[in-house]
Scaffold this active site. Structure first.
Site, PDB file in Angstrom:
ATOM      1  N   LYS A  40       0.767  -1.234  -0.042  1.00 29.41           N
ATOM      2  CA  LYS A  40       0.160   0.009  -0.171  1.00 29.41           C
ATOM      3  C   LYS A  40       0.790   1.272  -0.075  1.00 29.41           C
ATOM      4  O   LYS A  40       2.071   1.287   0.504  1.00 29.41           O
ATOM      5  CB  LYS A  40      -0.755  -0.010   1.237  1.00 29.41           C
ATOM      6  CG  LYS A  40      -0.369  -0.034   2.608  1.00 29.41           C
ATOM      7  CD  LYS A  40      -1.241  -0.003   3.598  1.00 29.41           C
ATOM      8  CE  LYS A  40      -0.528   0.012   4.993  1.00 29.41           C
ATOM      9  NZ  LYS A  40      -1.404   0.285   6.378  1.00 29.41           N
ATOM     10  N   ARG A 138      -9.966  -0.215  15.709  1.00 28.05           N
ATOM     11  CA  ARG A 138     -10.044   0.433  14.666  1.00 28.05           C
ATOM     12  C   ARG A 138     -11.076  -0.181  13.639  1.00 28.05           C
ATOM     13  O   ARG A 138     -12.400   0.075  13.914  1.00 28.05           O
ATOM     14  CB  ARG A 138      -8.554   0.679  13.723  1.00 28.05           C
ATOM     15  CG  ARG A 138      -8.526   1.581  12.633  1.00 28.05           C
ATOM     16  CD  ARG A 138      -6.890   1.582  12.328  1.00 28.05           C
ATOM     17  NE  ARG A 138      -6.427   0.349  11.604  1.00 28.05           N
ATOM     18  CZ  ARG A 138      -5.412   0.433  11.134  1.00 28.05           C
ATOM     19  NH1 ARG A 138      -4.556   1.344  11.232  1.00 28.05           N
ATOM     20  NH2 ARG A 138      -4.906  -0.954  10.320  1.00 28.05           N
ATOM     21  N   HIS A 167      -5.615  -7.346  13.534  1.00 21.83           N
ATOM     22  CA  HIS A 167      -4.156  -6.528  13.241  1.00 21.83           C
ATOM     23  C   HIS A 167      -3.694  -6.160  14.670  1.00 21.83           C
ATOM     24  O   HIS A 167      -4.546  -5.875  15.568  1.00 21.83           O
ATOM     25  CB  HIS A 167      -4.557  -5.098  12.468  1.00 21.83           C
ATOM     26  CG  HIS A 167      -3.473  -4.529  12.008  1.00 21.83           C
ATOM     27  ND1 HIS A 167      -2.276  -5.118  11.581  1.00 21.83           N
ATOM     28  CD2 HIS A 167      -3.222  -3.095  12.032  1.00 21.83           C
ATOM     29  CE1 HIS A 167      -1.396  -4.270  11.235  1.00 21.83           C
ATOM     30  NE2 HIS A 167      -2.019  -2.948  11.510  1.00 21.83           N
ATOM     31  N   ARG A 223       1.526 -11.019   6.841  1.00 29.44           N
ATOM     32  CA  ARG A 223       1.543  -9.800   6.206  1.00 29.44           C
ATOM     33  C   ARG A 223       2.500  -8.595   6.538  1.00 29.44           C
ATOM     34  O   ARG A 223       2.412  -7.590   7.041  1.00 29.44           O
ATOM     35  CB  ARG A 223       0.271  -8.660   6.600  1.00 29.44           C
ATOM     36  CG  ARG A 223      -1.213  -9.772   6.489  1.00 29.44           C
ATOM     37  CD  ARG A 223      -2.458  -8.810   6.678  1.00 29.44           C
ATOM     38  NE  ARG A 223      -2.236  -8.117   7.932  1.00 29.44           N
ATOM     39  CZ  ARG A 223      -2.973  -8.384   9.135  1.00 29.44           C
ATOM     40  NH1 ARG A 223      -3.404  -9.443   8.943  1.00 29.44           N
ATOM     41  NH2 ARG A 223      -2.974  -7.646  10.161  1.00 29.44           N
ATOM     42  N   TYR A 267      14.482  31.099   4.995  1.00 31.09           N
ATOM     43  CA  TYR A 267      13.623  31.860   5.593  1.00 31.09           C
ATOM     44  C   TYR A 267      13.478  32.206   7.179  1.00 31.09           C
ATOM     45  O   TYR A 267      14.003  31.173   7.877  1.00 31.09           O
ATOM     46  CB  TYR A 267      12.163  31.107   5.659  1.00 31.09           C
ATOM     47  CG  TYR A 267      11.925  31.150   4.037  1.00 31.09           C
ATOM     48  CD1 TYR A 267      11.619  32.222   3.287  1.00 31.09           C
ATOM     49  CD2 TYR A 267      11.768  30.123   3.199  1.00 31.09           C
ATOM     50  CE1 TYR A 267      11.135  32.246   1.909  1.00 31.09           C
ATOM     51  CE2 TYR A 267      11.439  29.775   1.805  1.00 31.09           C
ATOM     52  CZ  TYR A 267      10.920  30.949   1.383  1.00 31.09           C
ATOM     53  OH  TYR A 267      10.737  30.766   0.083  1.00 31.09           O
ATOM     54  N   CYS A 314      13.207  24.703   2.661  1.00 29.92           N
ATOM     55  CA  CYS A 314      12.247  25.303   1.992  1.00 29.92           C
ATOM     56  C   CYS A 314      11.487  24.199   0.984  1.00 29.92           C
ATOM     57  O   CYS A 314      11.860  23.101   1.287  1.00 29.92           O
ATOM     58  CB  CYS A 314      12.994  26.373   1.014  1.00 29.92           C
ATOM     59  SG  CYS A 314      14.224  27.182   1.693  1.00 29.92           S
ATOM     60  N   MET A 315      10.392  24.727   0.409  1.00 26.82           N
ATOM     61  CA  MET A 315       9.689  23.975  -0.478  1.00 26.82           C
ATOM     62  C   MET A 315      10.511  23.103  -1.644  1.00 26.82           C
ATOM     63  O   MET A 315      10.416  21.815  -1.603  1.00 26.82           O
ATOM     64  CB  MET A 315       8.654  24.610  -1.232  1.00 26.82           C
ATOM     65  CG  MET A 315       7.655  23.911  -1.942  1.00 26.82           C
ATOM     66  SD  MET A 315       6.285  24.654  -2.819  1.00 26.82           S
ATOM     67  CE  MET A 315       5.363  25.494  -1.738  1.00 26.82           C
ATOM     68  N   ASP A 316      11.388  23.761  -2.046  1.00 27.84           N
ATOM     69  CA  ASP A 316      12.438  23.165  -3.163  1.00 27.84           C
ATOM     70  C   ASP A 316      13.796  23.002  -2.921  1.00 27.84           C
ATOM     71  O   ASP A 316      14.551  22.755  -3.769  1.00 27.84           O
ATOM     72  CB  ASP A 316      12.031  23.963  -4.523  1.00 27.84           C
ATOM     73  CG  ASP A 316      10.550  24.190  -4.557  1.00 27.84           C
ATOM     74  OD1 ASP A 316       9.622  23.443  -4.626  1.00 27.84           O
ATOM     75  OD2 ASP A 316      10.231  25.301  -4.758  1.00 27.84           O
TER      76      ASP A 316
END
Ligand SMILES: Cc1ncc(COP(=O)(O)O)c(C=O)c1O
Length: 387
Positions: A40, A138, A167, A223, A267, A314-316
């Site tokens: 998953k 759950r 689980h 699993r 920043y 930073c973002m990038d």
């Protein structure tokens, strides 16, 4: 879907031979169980289709996904093996699930008749798994609901009860109390089924921590998820196999410059240089999954040395202090997860710096980061190469 280019300066390489070694550990620890590999969340960030195909070559033929869409992605890539949808599925998704021959895990009694209604008689008997709630809090039917549920006519009609599962909530904890209680509750359920002479082919409980630490959690199916990818979250004193992290995450230095004492980086000026400082700029940021919590806390490997992240991620982009590494240049490799010379940074290290778990680090590696695959080398091929 967004496709990063081959020339991307940041990439993740996934070692499928290391995956094979981790699968071998699962088989050694659970020799009598069949394996349902949990792929998953894009195989925990490693690439669901490629990981599933590699696992097929390793004779794994059952896969676990969280959502119908994840299952459909595997079907569309030509994977025909059993795919179990482990997560919550709503009746509105049942037609899609059936159209792609995915196996649902039903976790509430009303879902059994709703699912039976969605199954065409010509596809019957359609395999289902039922989840029992034993302490995860759950999804799952309560053990007391099970006797009525398993006597339902749908289970002899359009549906076939192929699997029964629960689980474990706490198997990676040092304290075994919760796990032992869950295993005891599940065993009571199995005893009841035995009294009724109801044989269910696939009984499954063990996740990675169960496989490693609780032999009593091993039934006809296991699993494993995180251990396939080379990690576990058990305490250091647990007898655990030497798993191999299969993913290396690297980038390329985009710019190097020197700032004077008192100058700041990134920043909000959270890093102020206390000496003339060589700053390397890495073209990777939180949009790639390099978390902002690593600001002034994370480390990367450059020139075989650990160097600190300075200033805000930073973002990038992310900046690191390379003052103490000789000869750093634009174009040099920086390792975010992986080994360089004798130094190593793992997803567990990043997790510790961010106060989370390696699962989240791996799953968060973003879609901008291309995954490249080092092919499976069989033990025979490895021997031939070293001769
Ligand atoms: C139902 C279920 N089984 C197995 C797993 C695999 O767990 P792990 O990655 O800890 O092995 C997961 C993952 O969260 C899960 O949700």
């Amino acid at each position: 879907m967004y496709q990063p280019s081959e020339s991307s300066s940041t990439s993740a390489s996934v070692d499928l031979t290391a995956l094979a070694q981790n699968v071998a550990h699962v088989r050694r620890l659970a020799p009598r169980a069949d394996v349902l590999a949990v792929v998953k969340a894009n195989a925990y960030g490693h690439g669901a289709v490629e990981i599933t195909r590699a696992l097929q070559q390793l004779a794994v033929h059952r896969f676990g996904v969280a959502t119908v869409d994840e299952g459909v992605e595997l079907r569309r890539s030509g994977i025909q093996d059993a795919i179990v949808v482990l997560g919550a599925t709503m009746p509105a998704q049942f037609p899609d699930l059936v159209a792609h021959w995915l196996t649902p895990v039903l976790y509430r009694t009303d879902l059994v008749s709703a699912f039976a209604a969605a199954v065409e008689t010509d596809t019957a008997p359609y395999p289902i798994h039922i989840k029992v709630e034993t302490g995860m809090g759950r999804l799952g039917v309560e053990p007391r609901e099970l006797p009525e549920l398993i006597s339902r006519s749908e289970l002899r009609g359009p549906l076939r009860l192929e699997g029964l599962m629960t689980h474990l909530a706490d198997a990676d904890n040092q304290d075994a109390g919760q796990t032992e209680e869950q295993l005891a509750r599940f065993q009571l359920v199995l005893n009841q089924l035995q009294e009724r002479r109801l044989a269910i082919p696939l009984i499954h409980v063990a996740n990675s921590a169960g496989i490693i630490k609780y032999p009593t959690s091993l039934h006809s199916l296991v699993r494993p998820g995180i251990m396939l990818y080379g990690y576990h979250t058990l305490s250091n004193d647990t007898q655990a196999p030497e798993l191999q992290p299969i993913l290396t995450w690297k980038t390329t230095i985009a710019h190097v410059h020197t700032i004077s004492r008192g100058s700041s980086v990134s920043y909000n000026r959270t890093f102020i240089a206390s000496r003339p400082t060589r700053v390397a700029v890495l073209p990777v940021g939180y949009a790639d999954g390099y978390n902002r919590l690593l600001s002034n806390r994370g480390q990367v490997l450059i020139g075989g040395q650990r160097v600190p992240v300075i200033g805000r991620v930073c973002m990038d982009m992310t900046m690191v202090d390379v003052t103490d590494v000789h000869g750093v240049q634009v174009g040099n490799e920086a390792i975010l997860i992986g080994q360089q010379e004798t130094e190593r940074i793992t997803a567990a290290d990043l997790a510790a710096w961010q106060q989370t778990i390696p699962y989240e680090i791996l799953c968060a590696i973003g879609s901008r980061v291309p995954r490249r695959y080092r092919p499976l080398i069989s033990p025979a091929d490895t021997a031939a190469q070293t001769n």
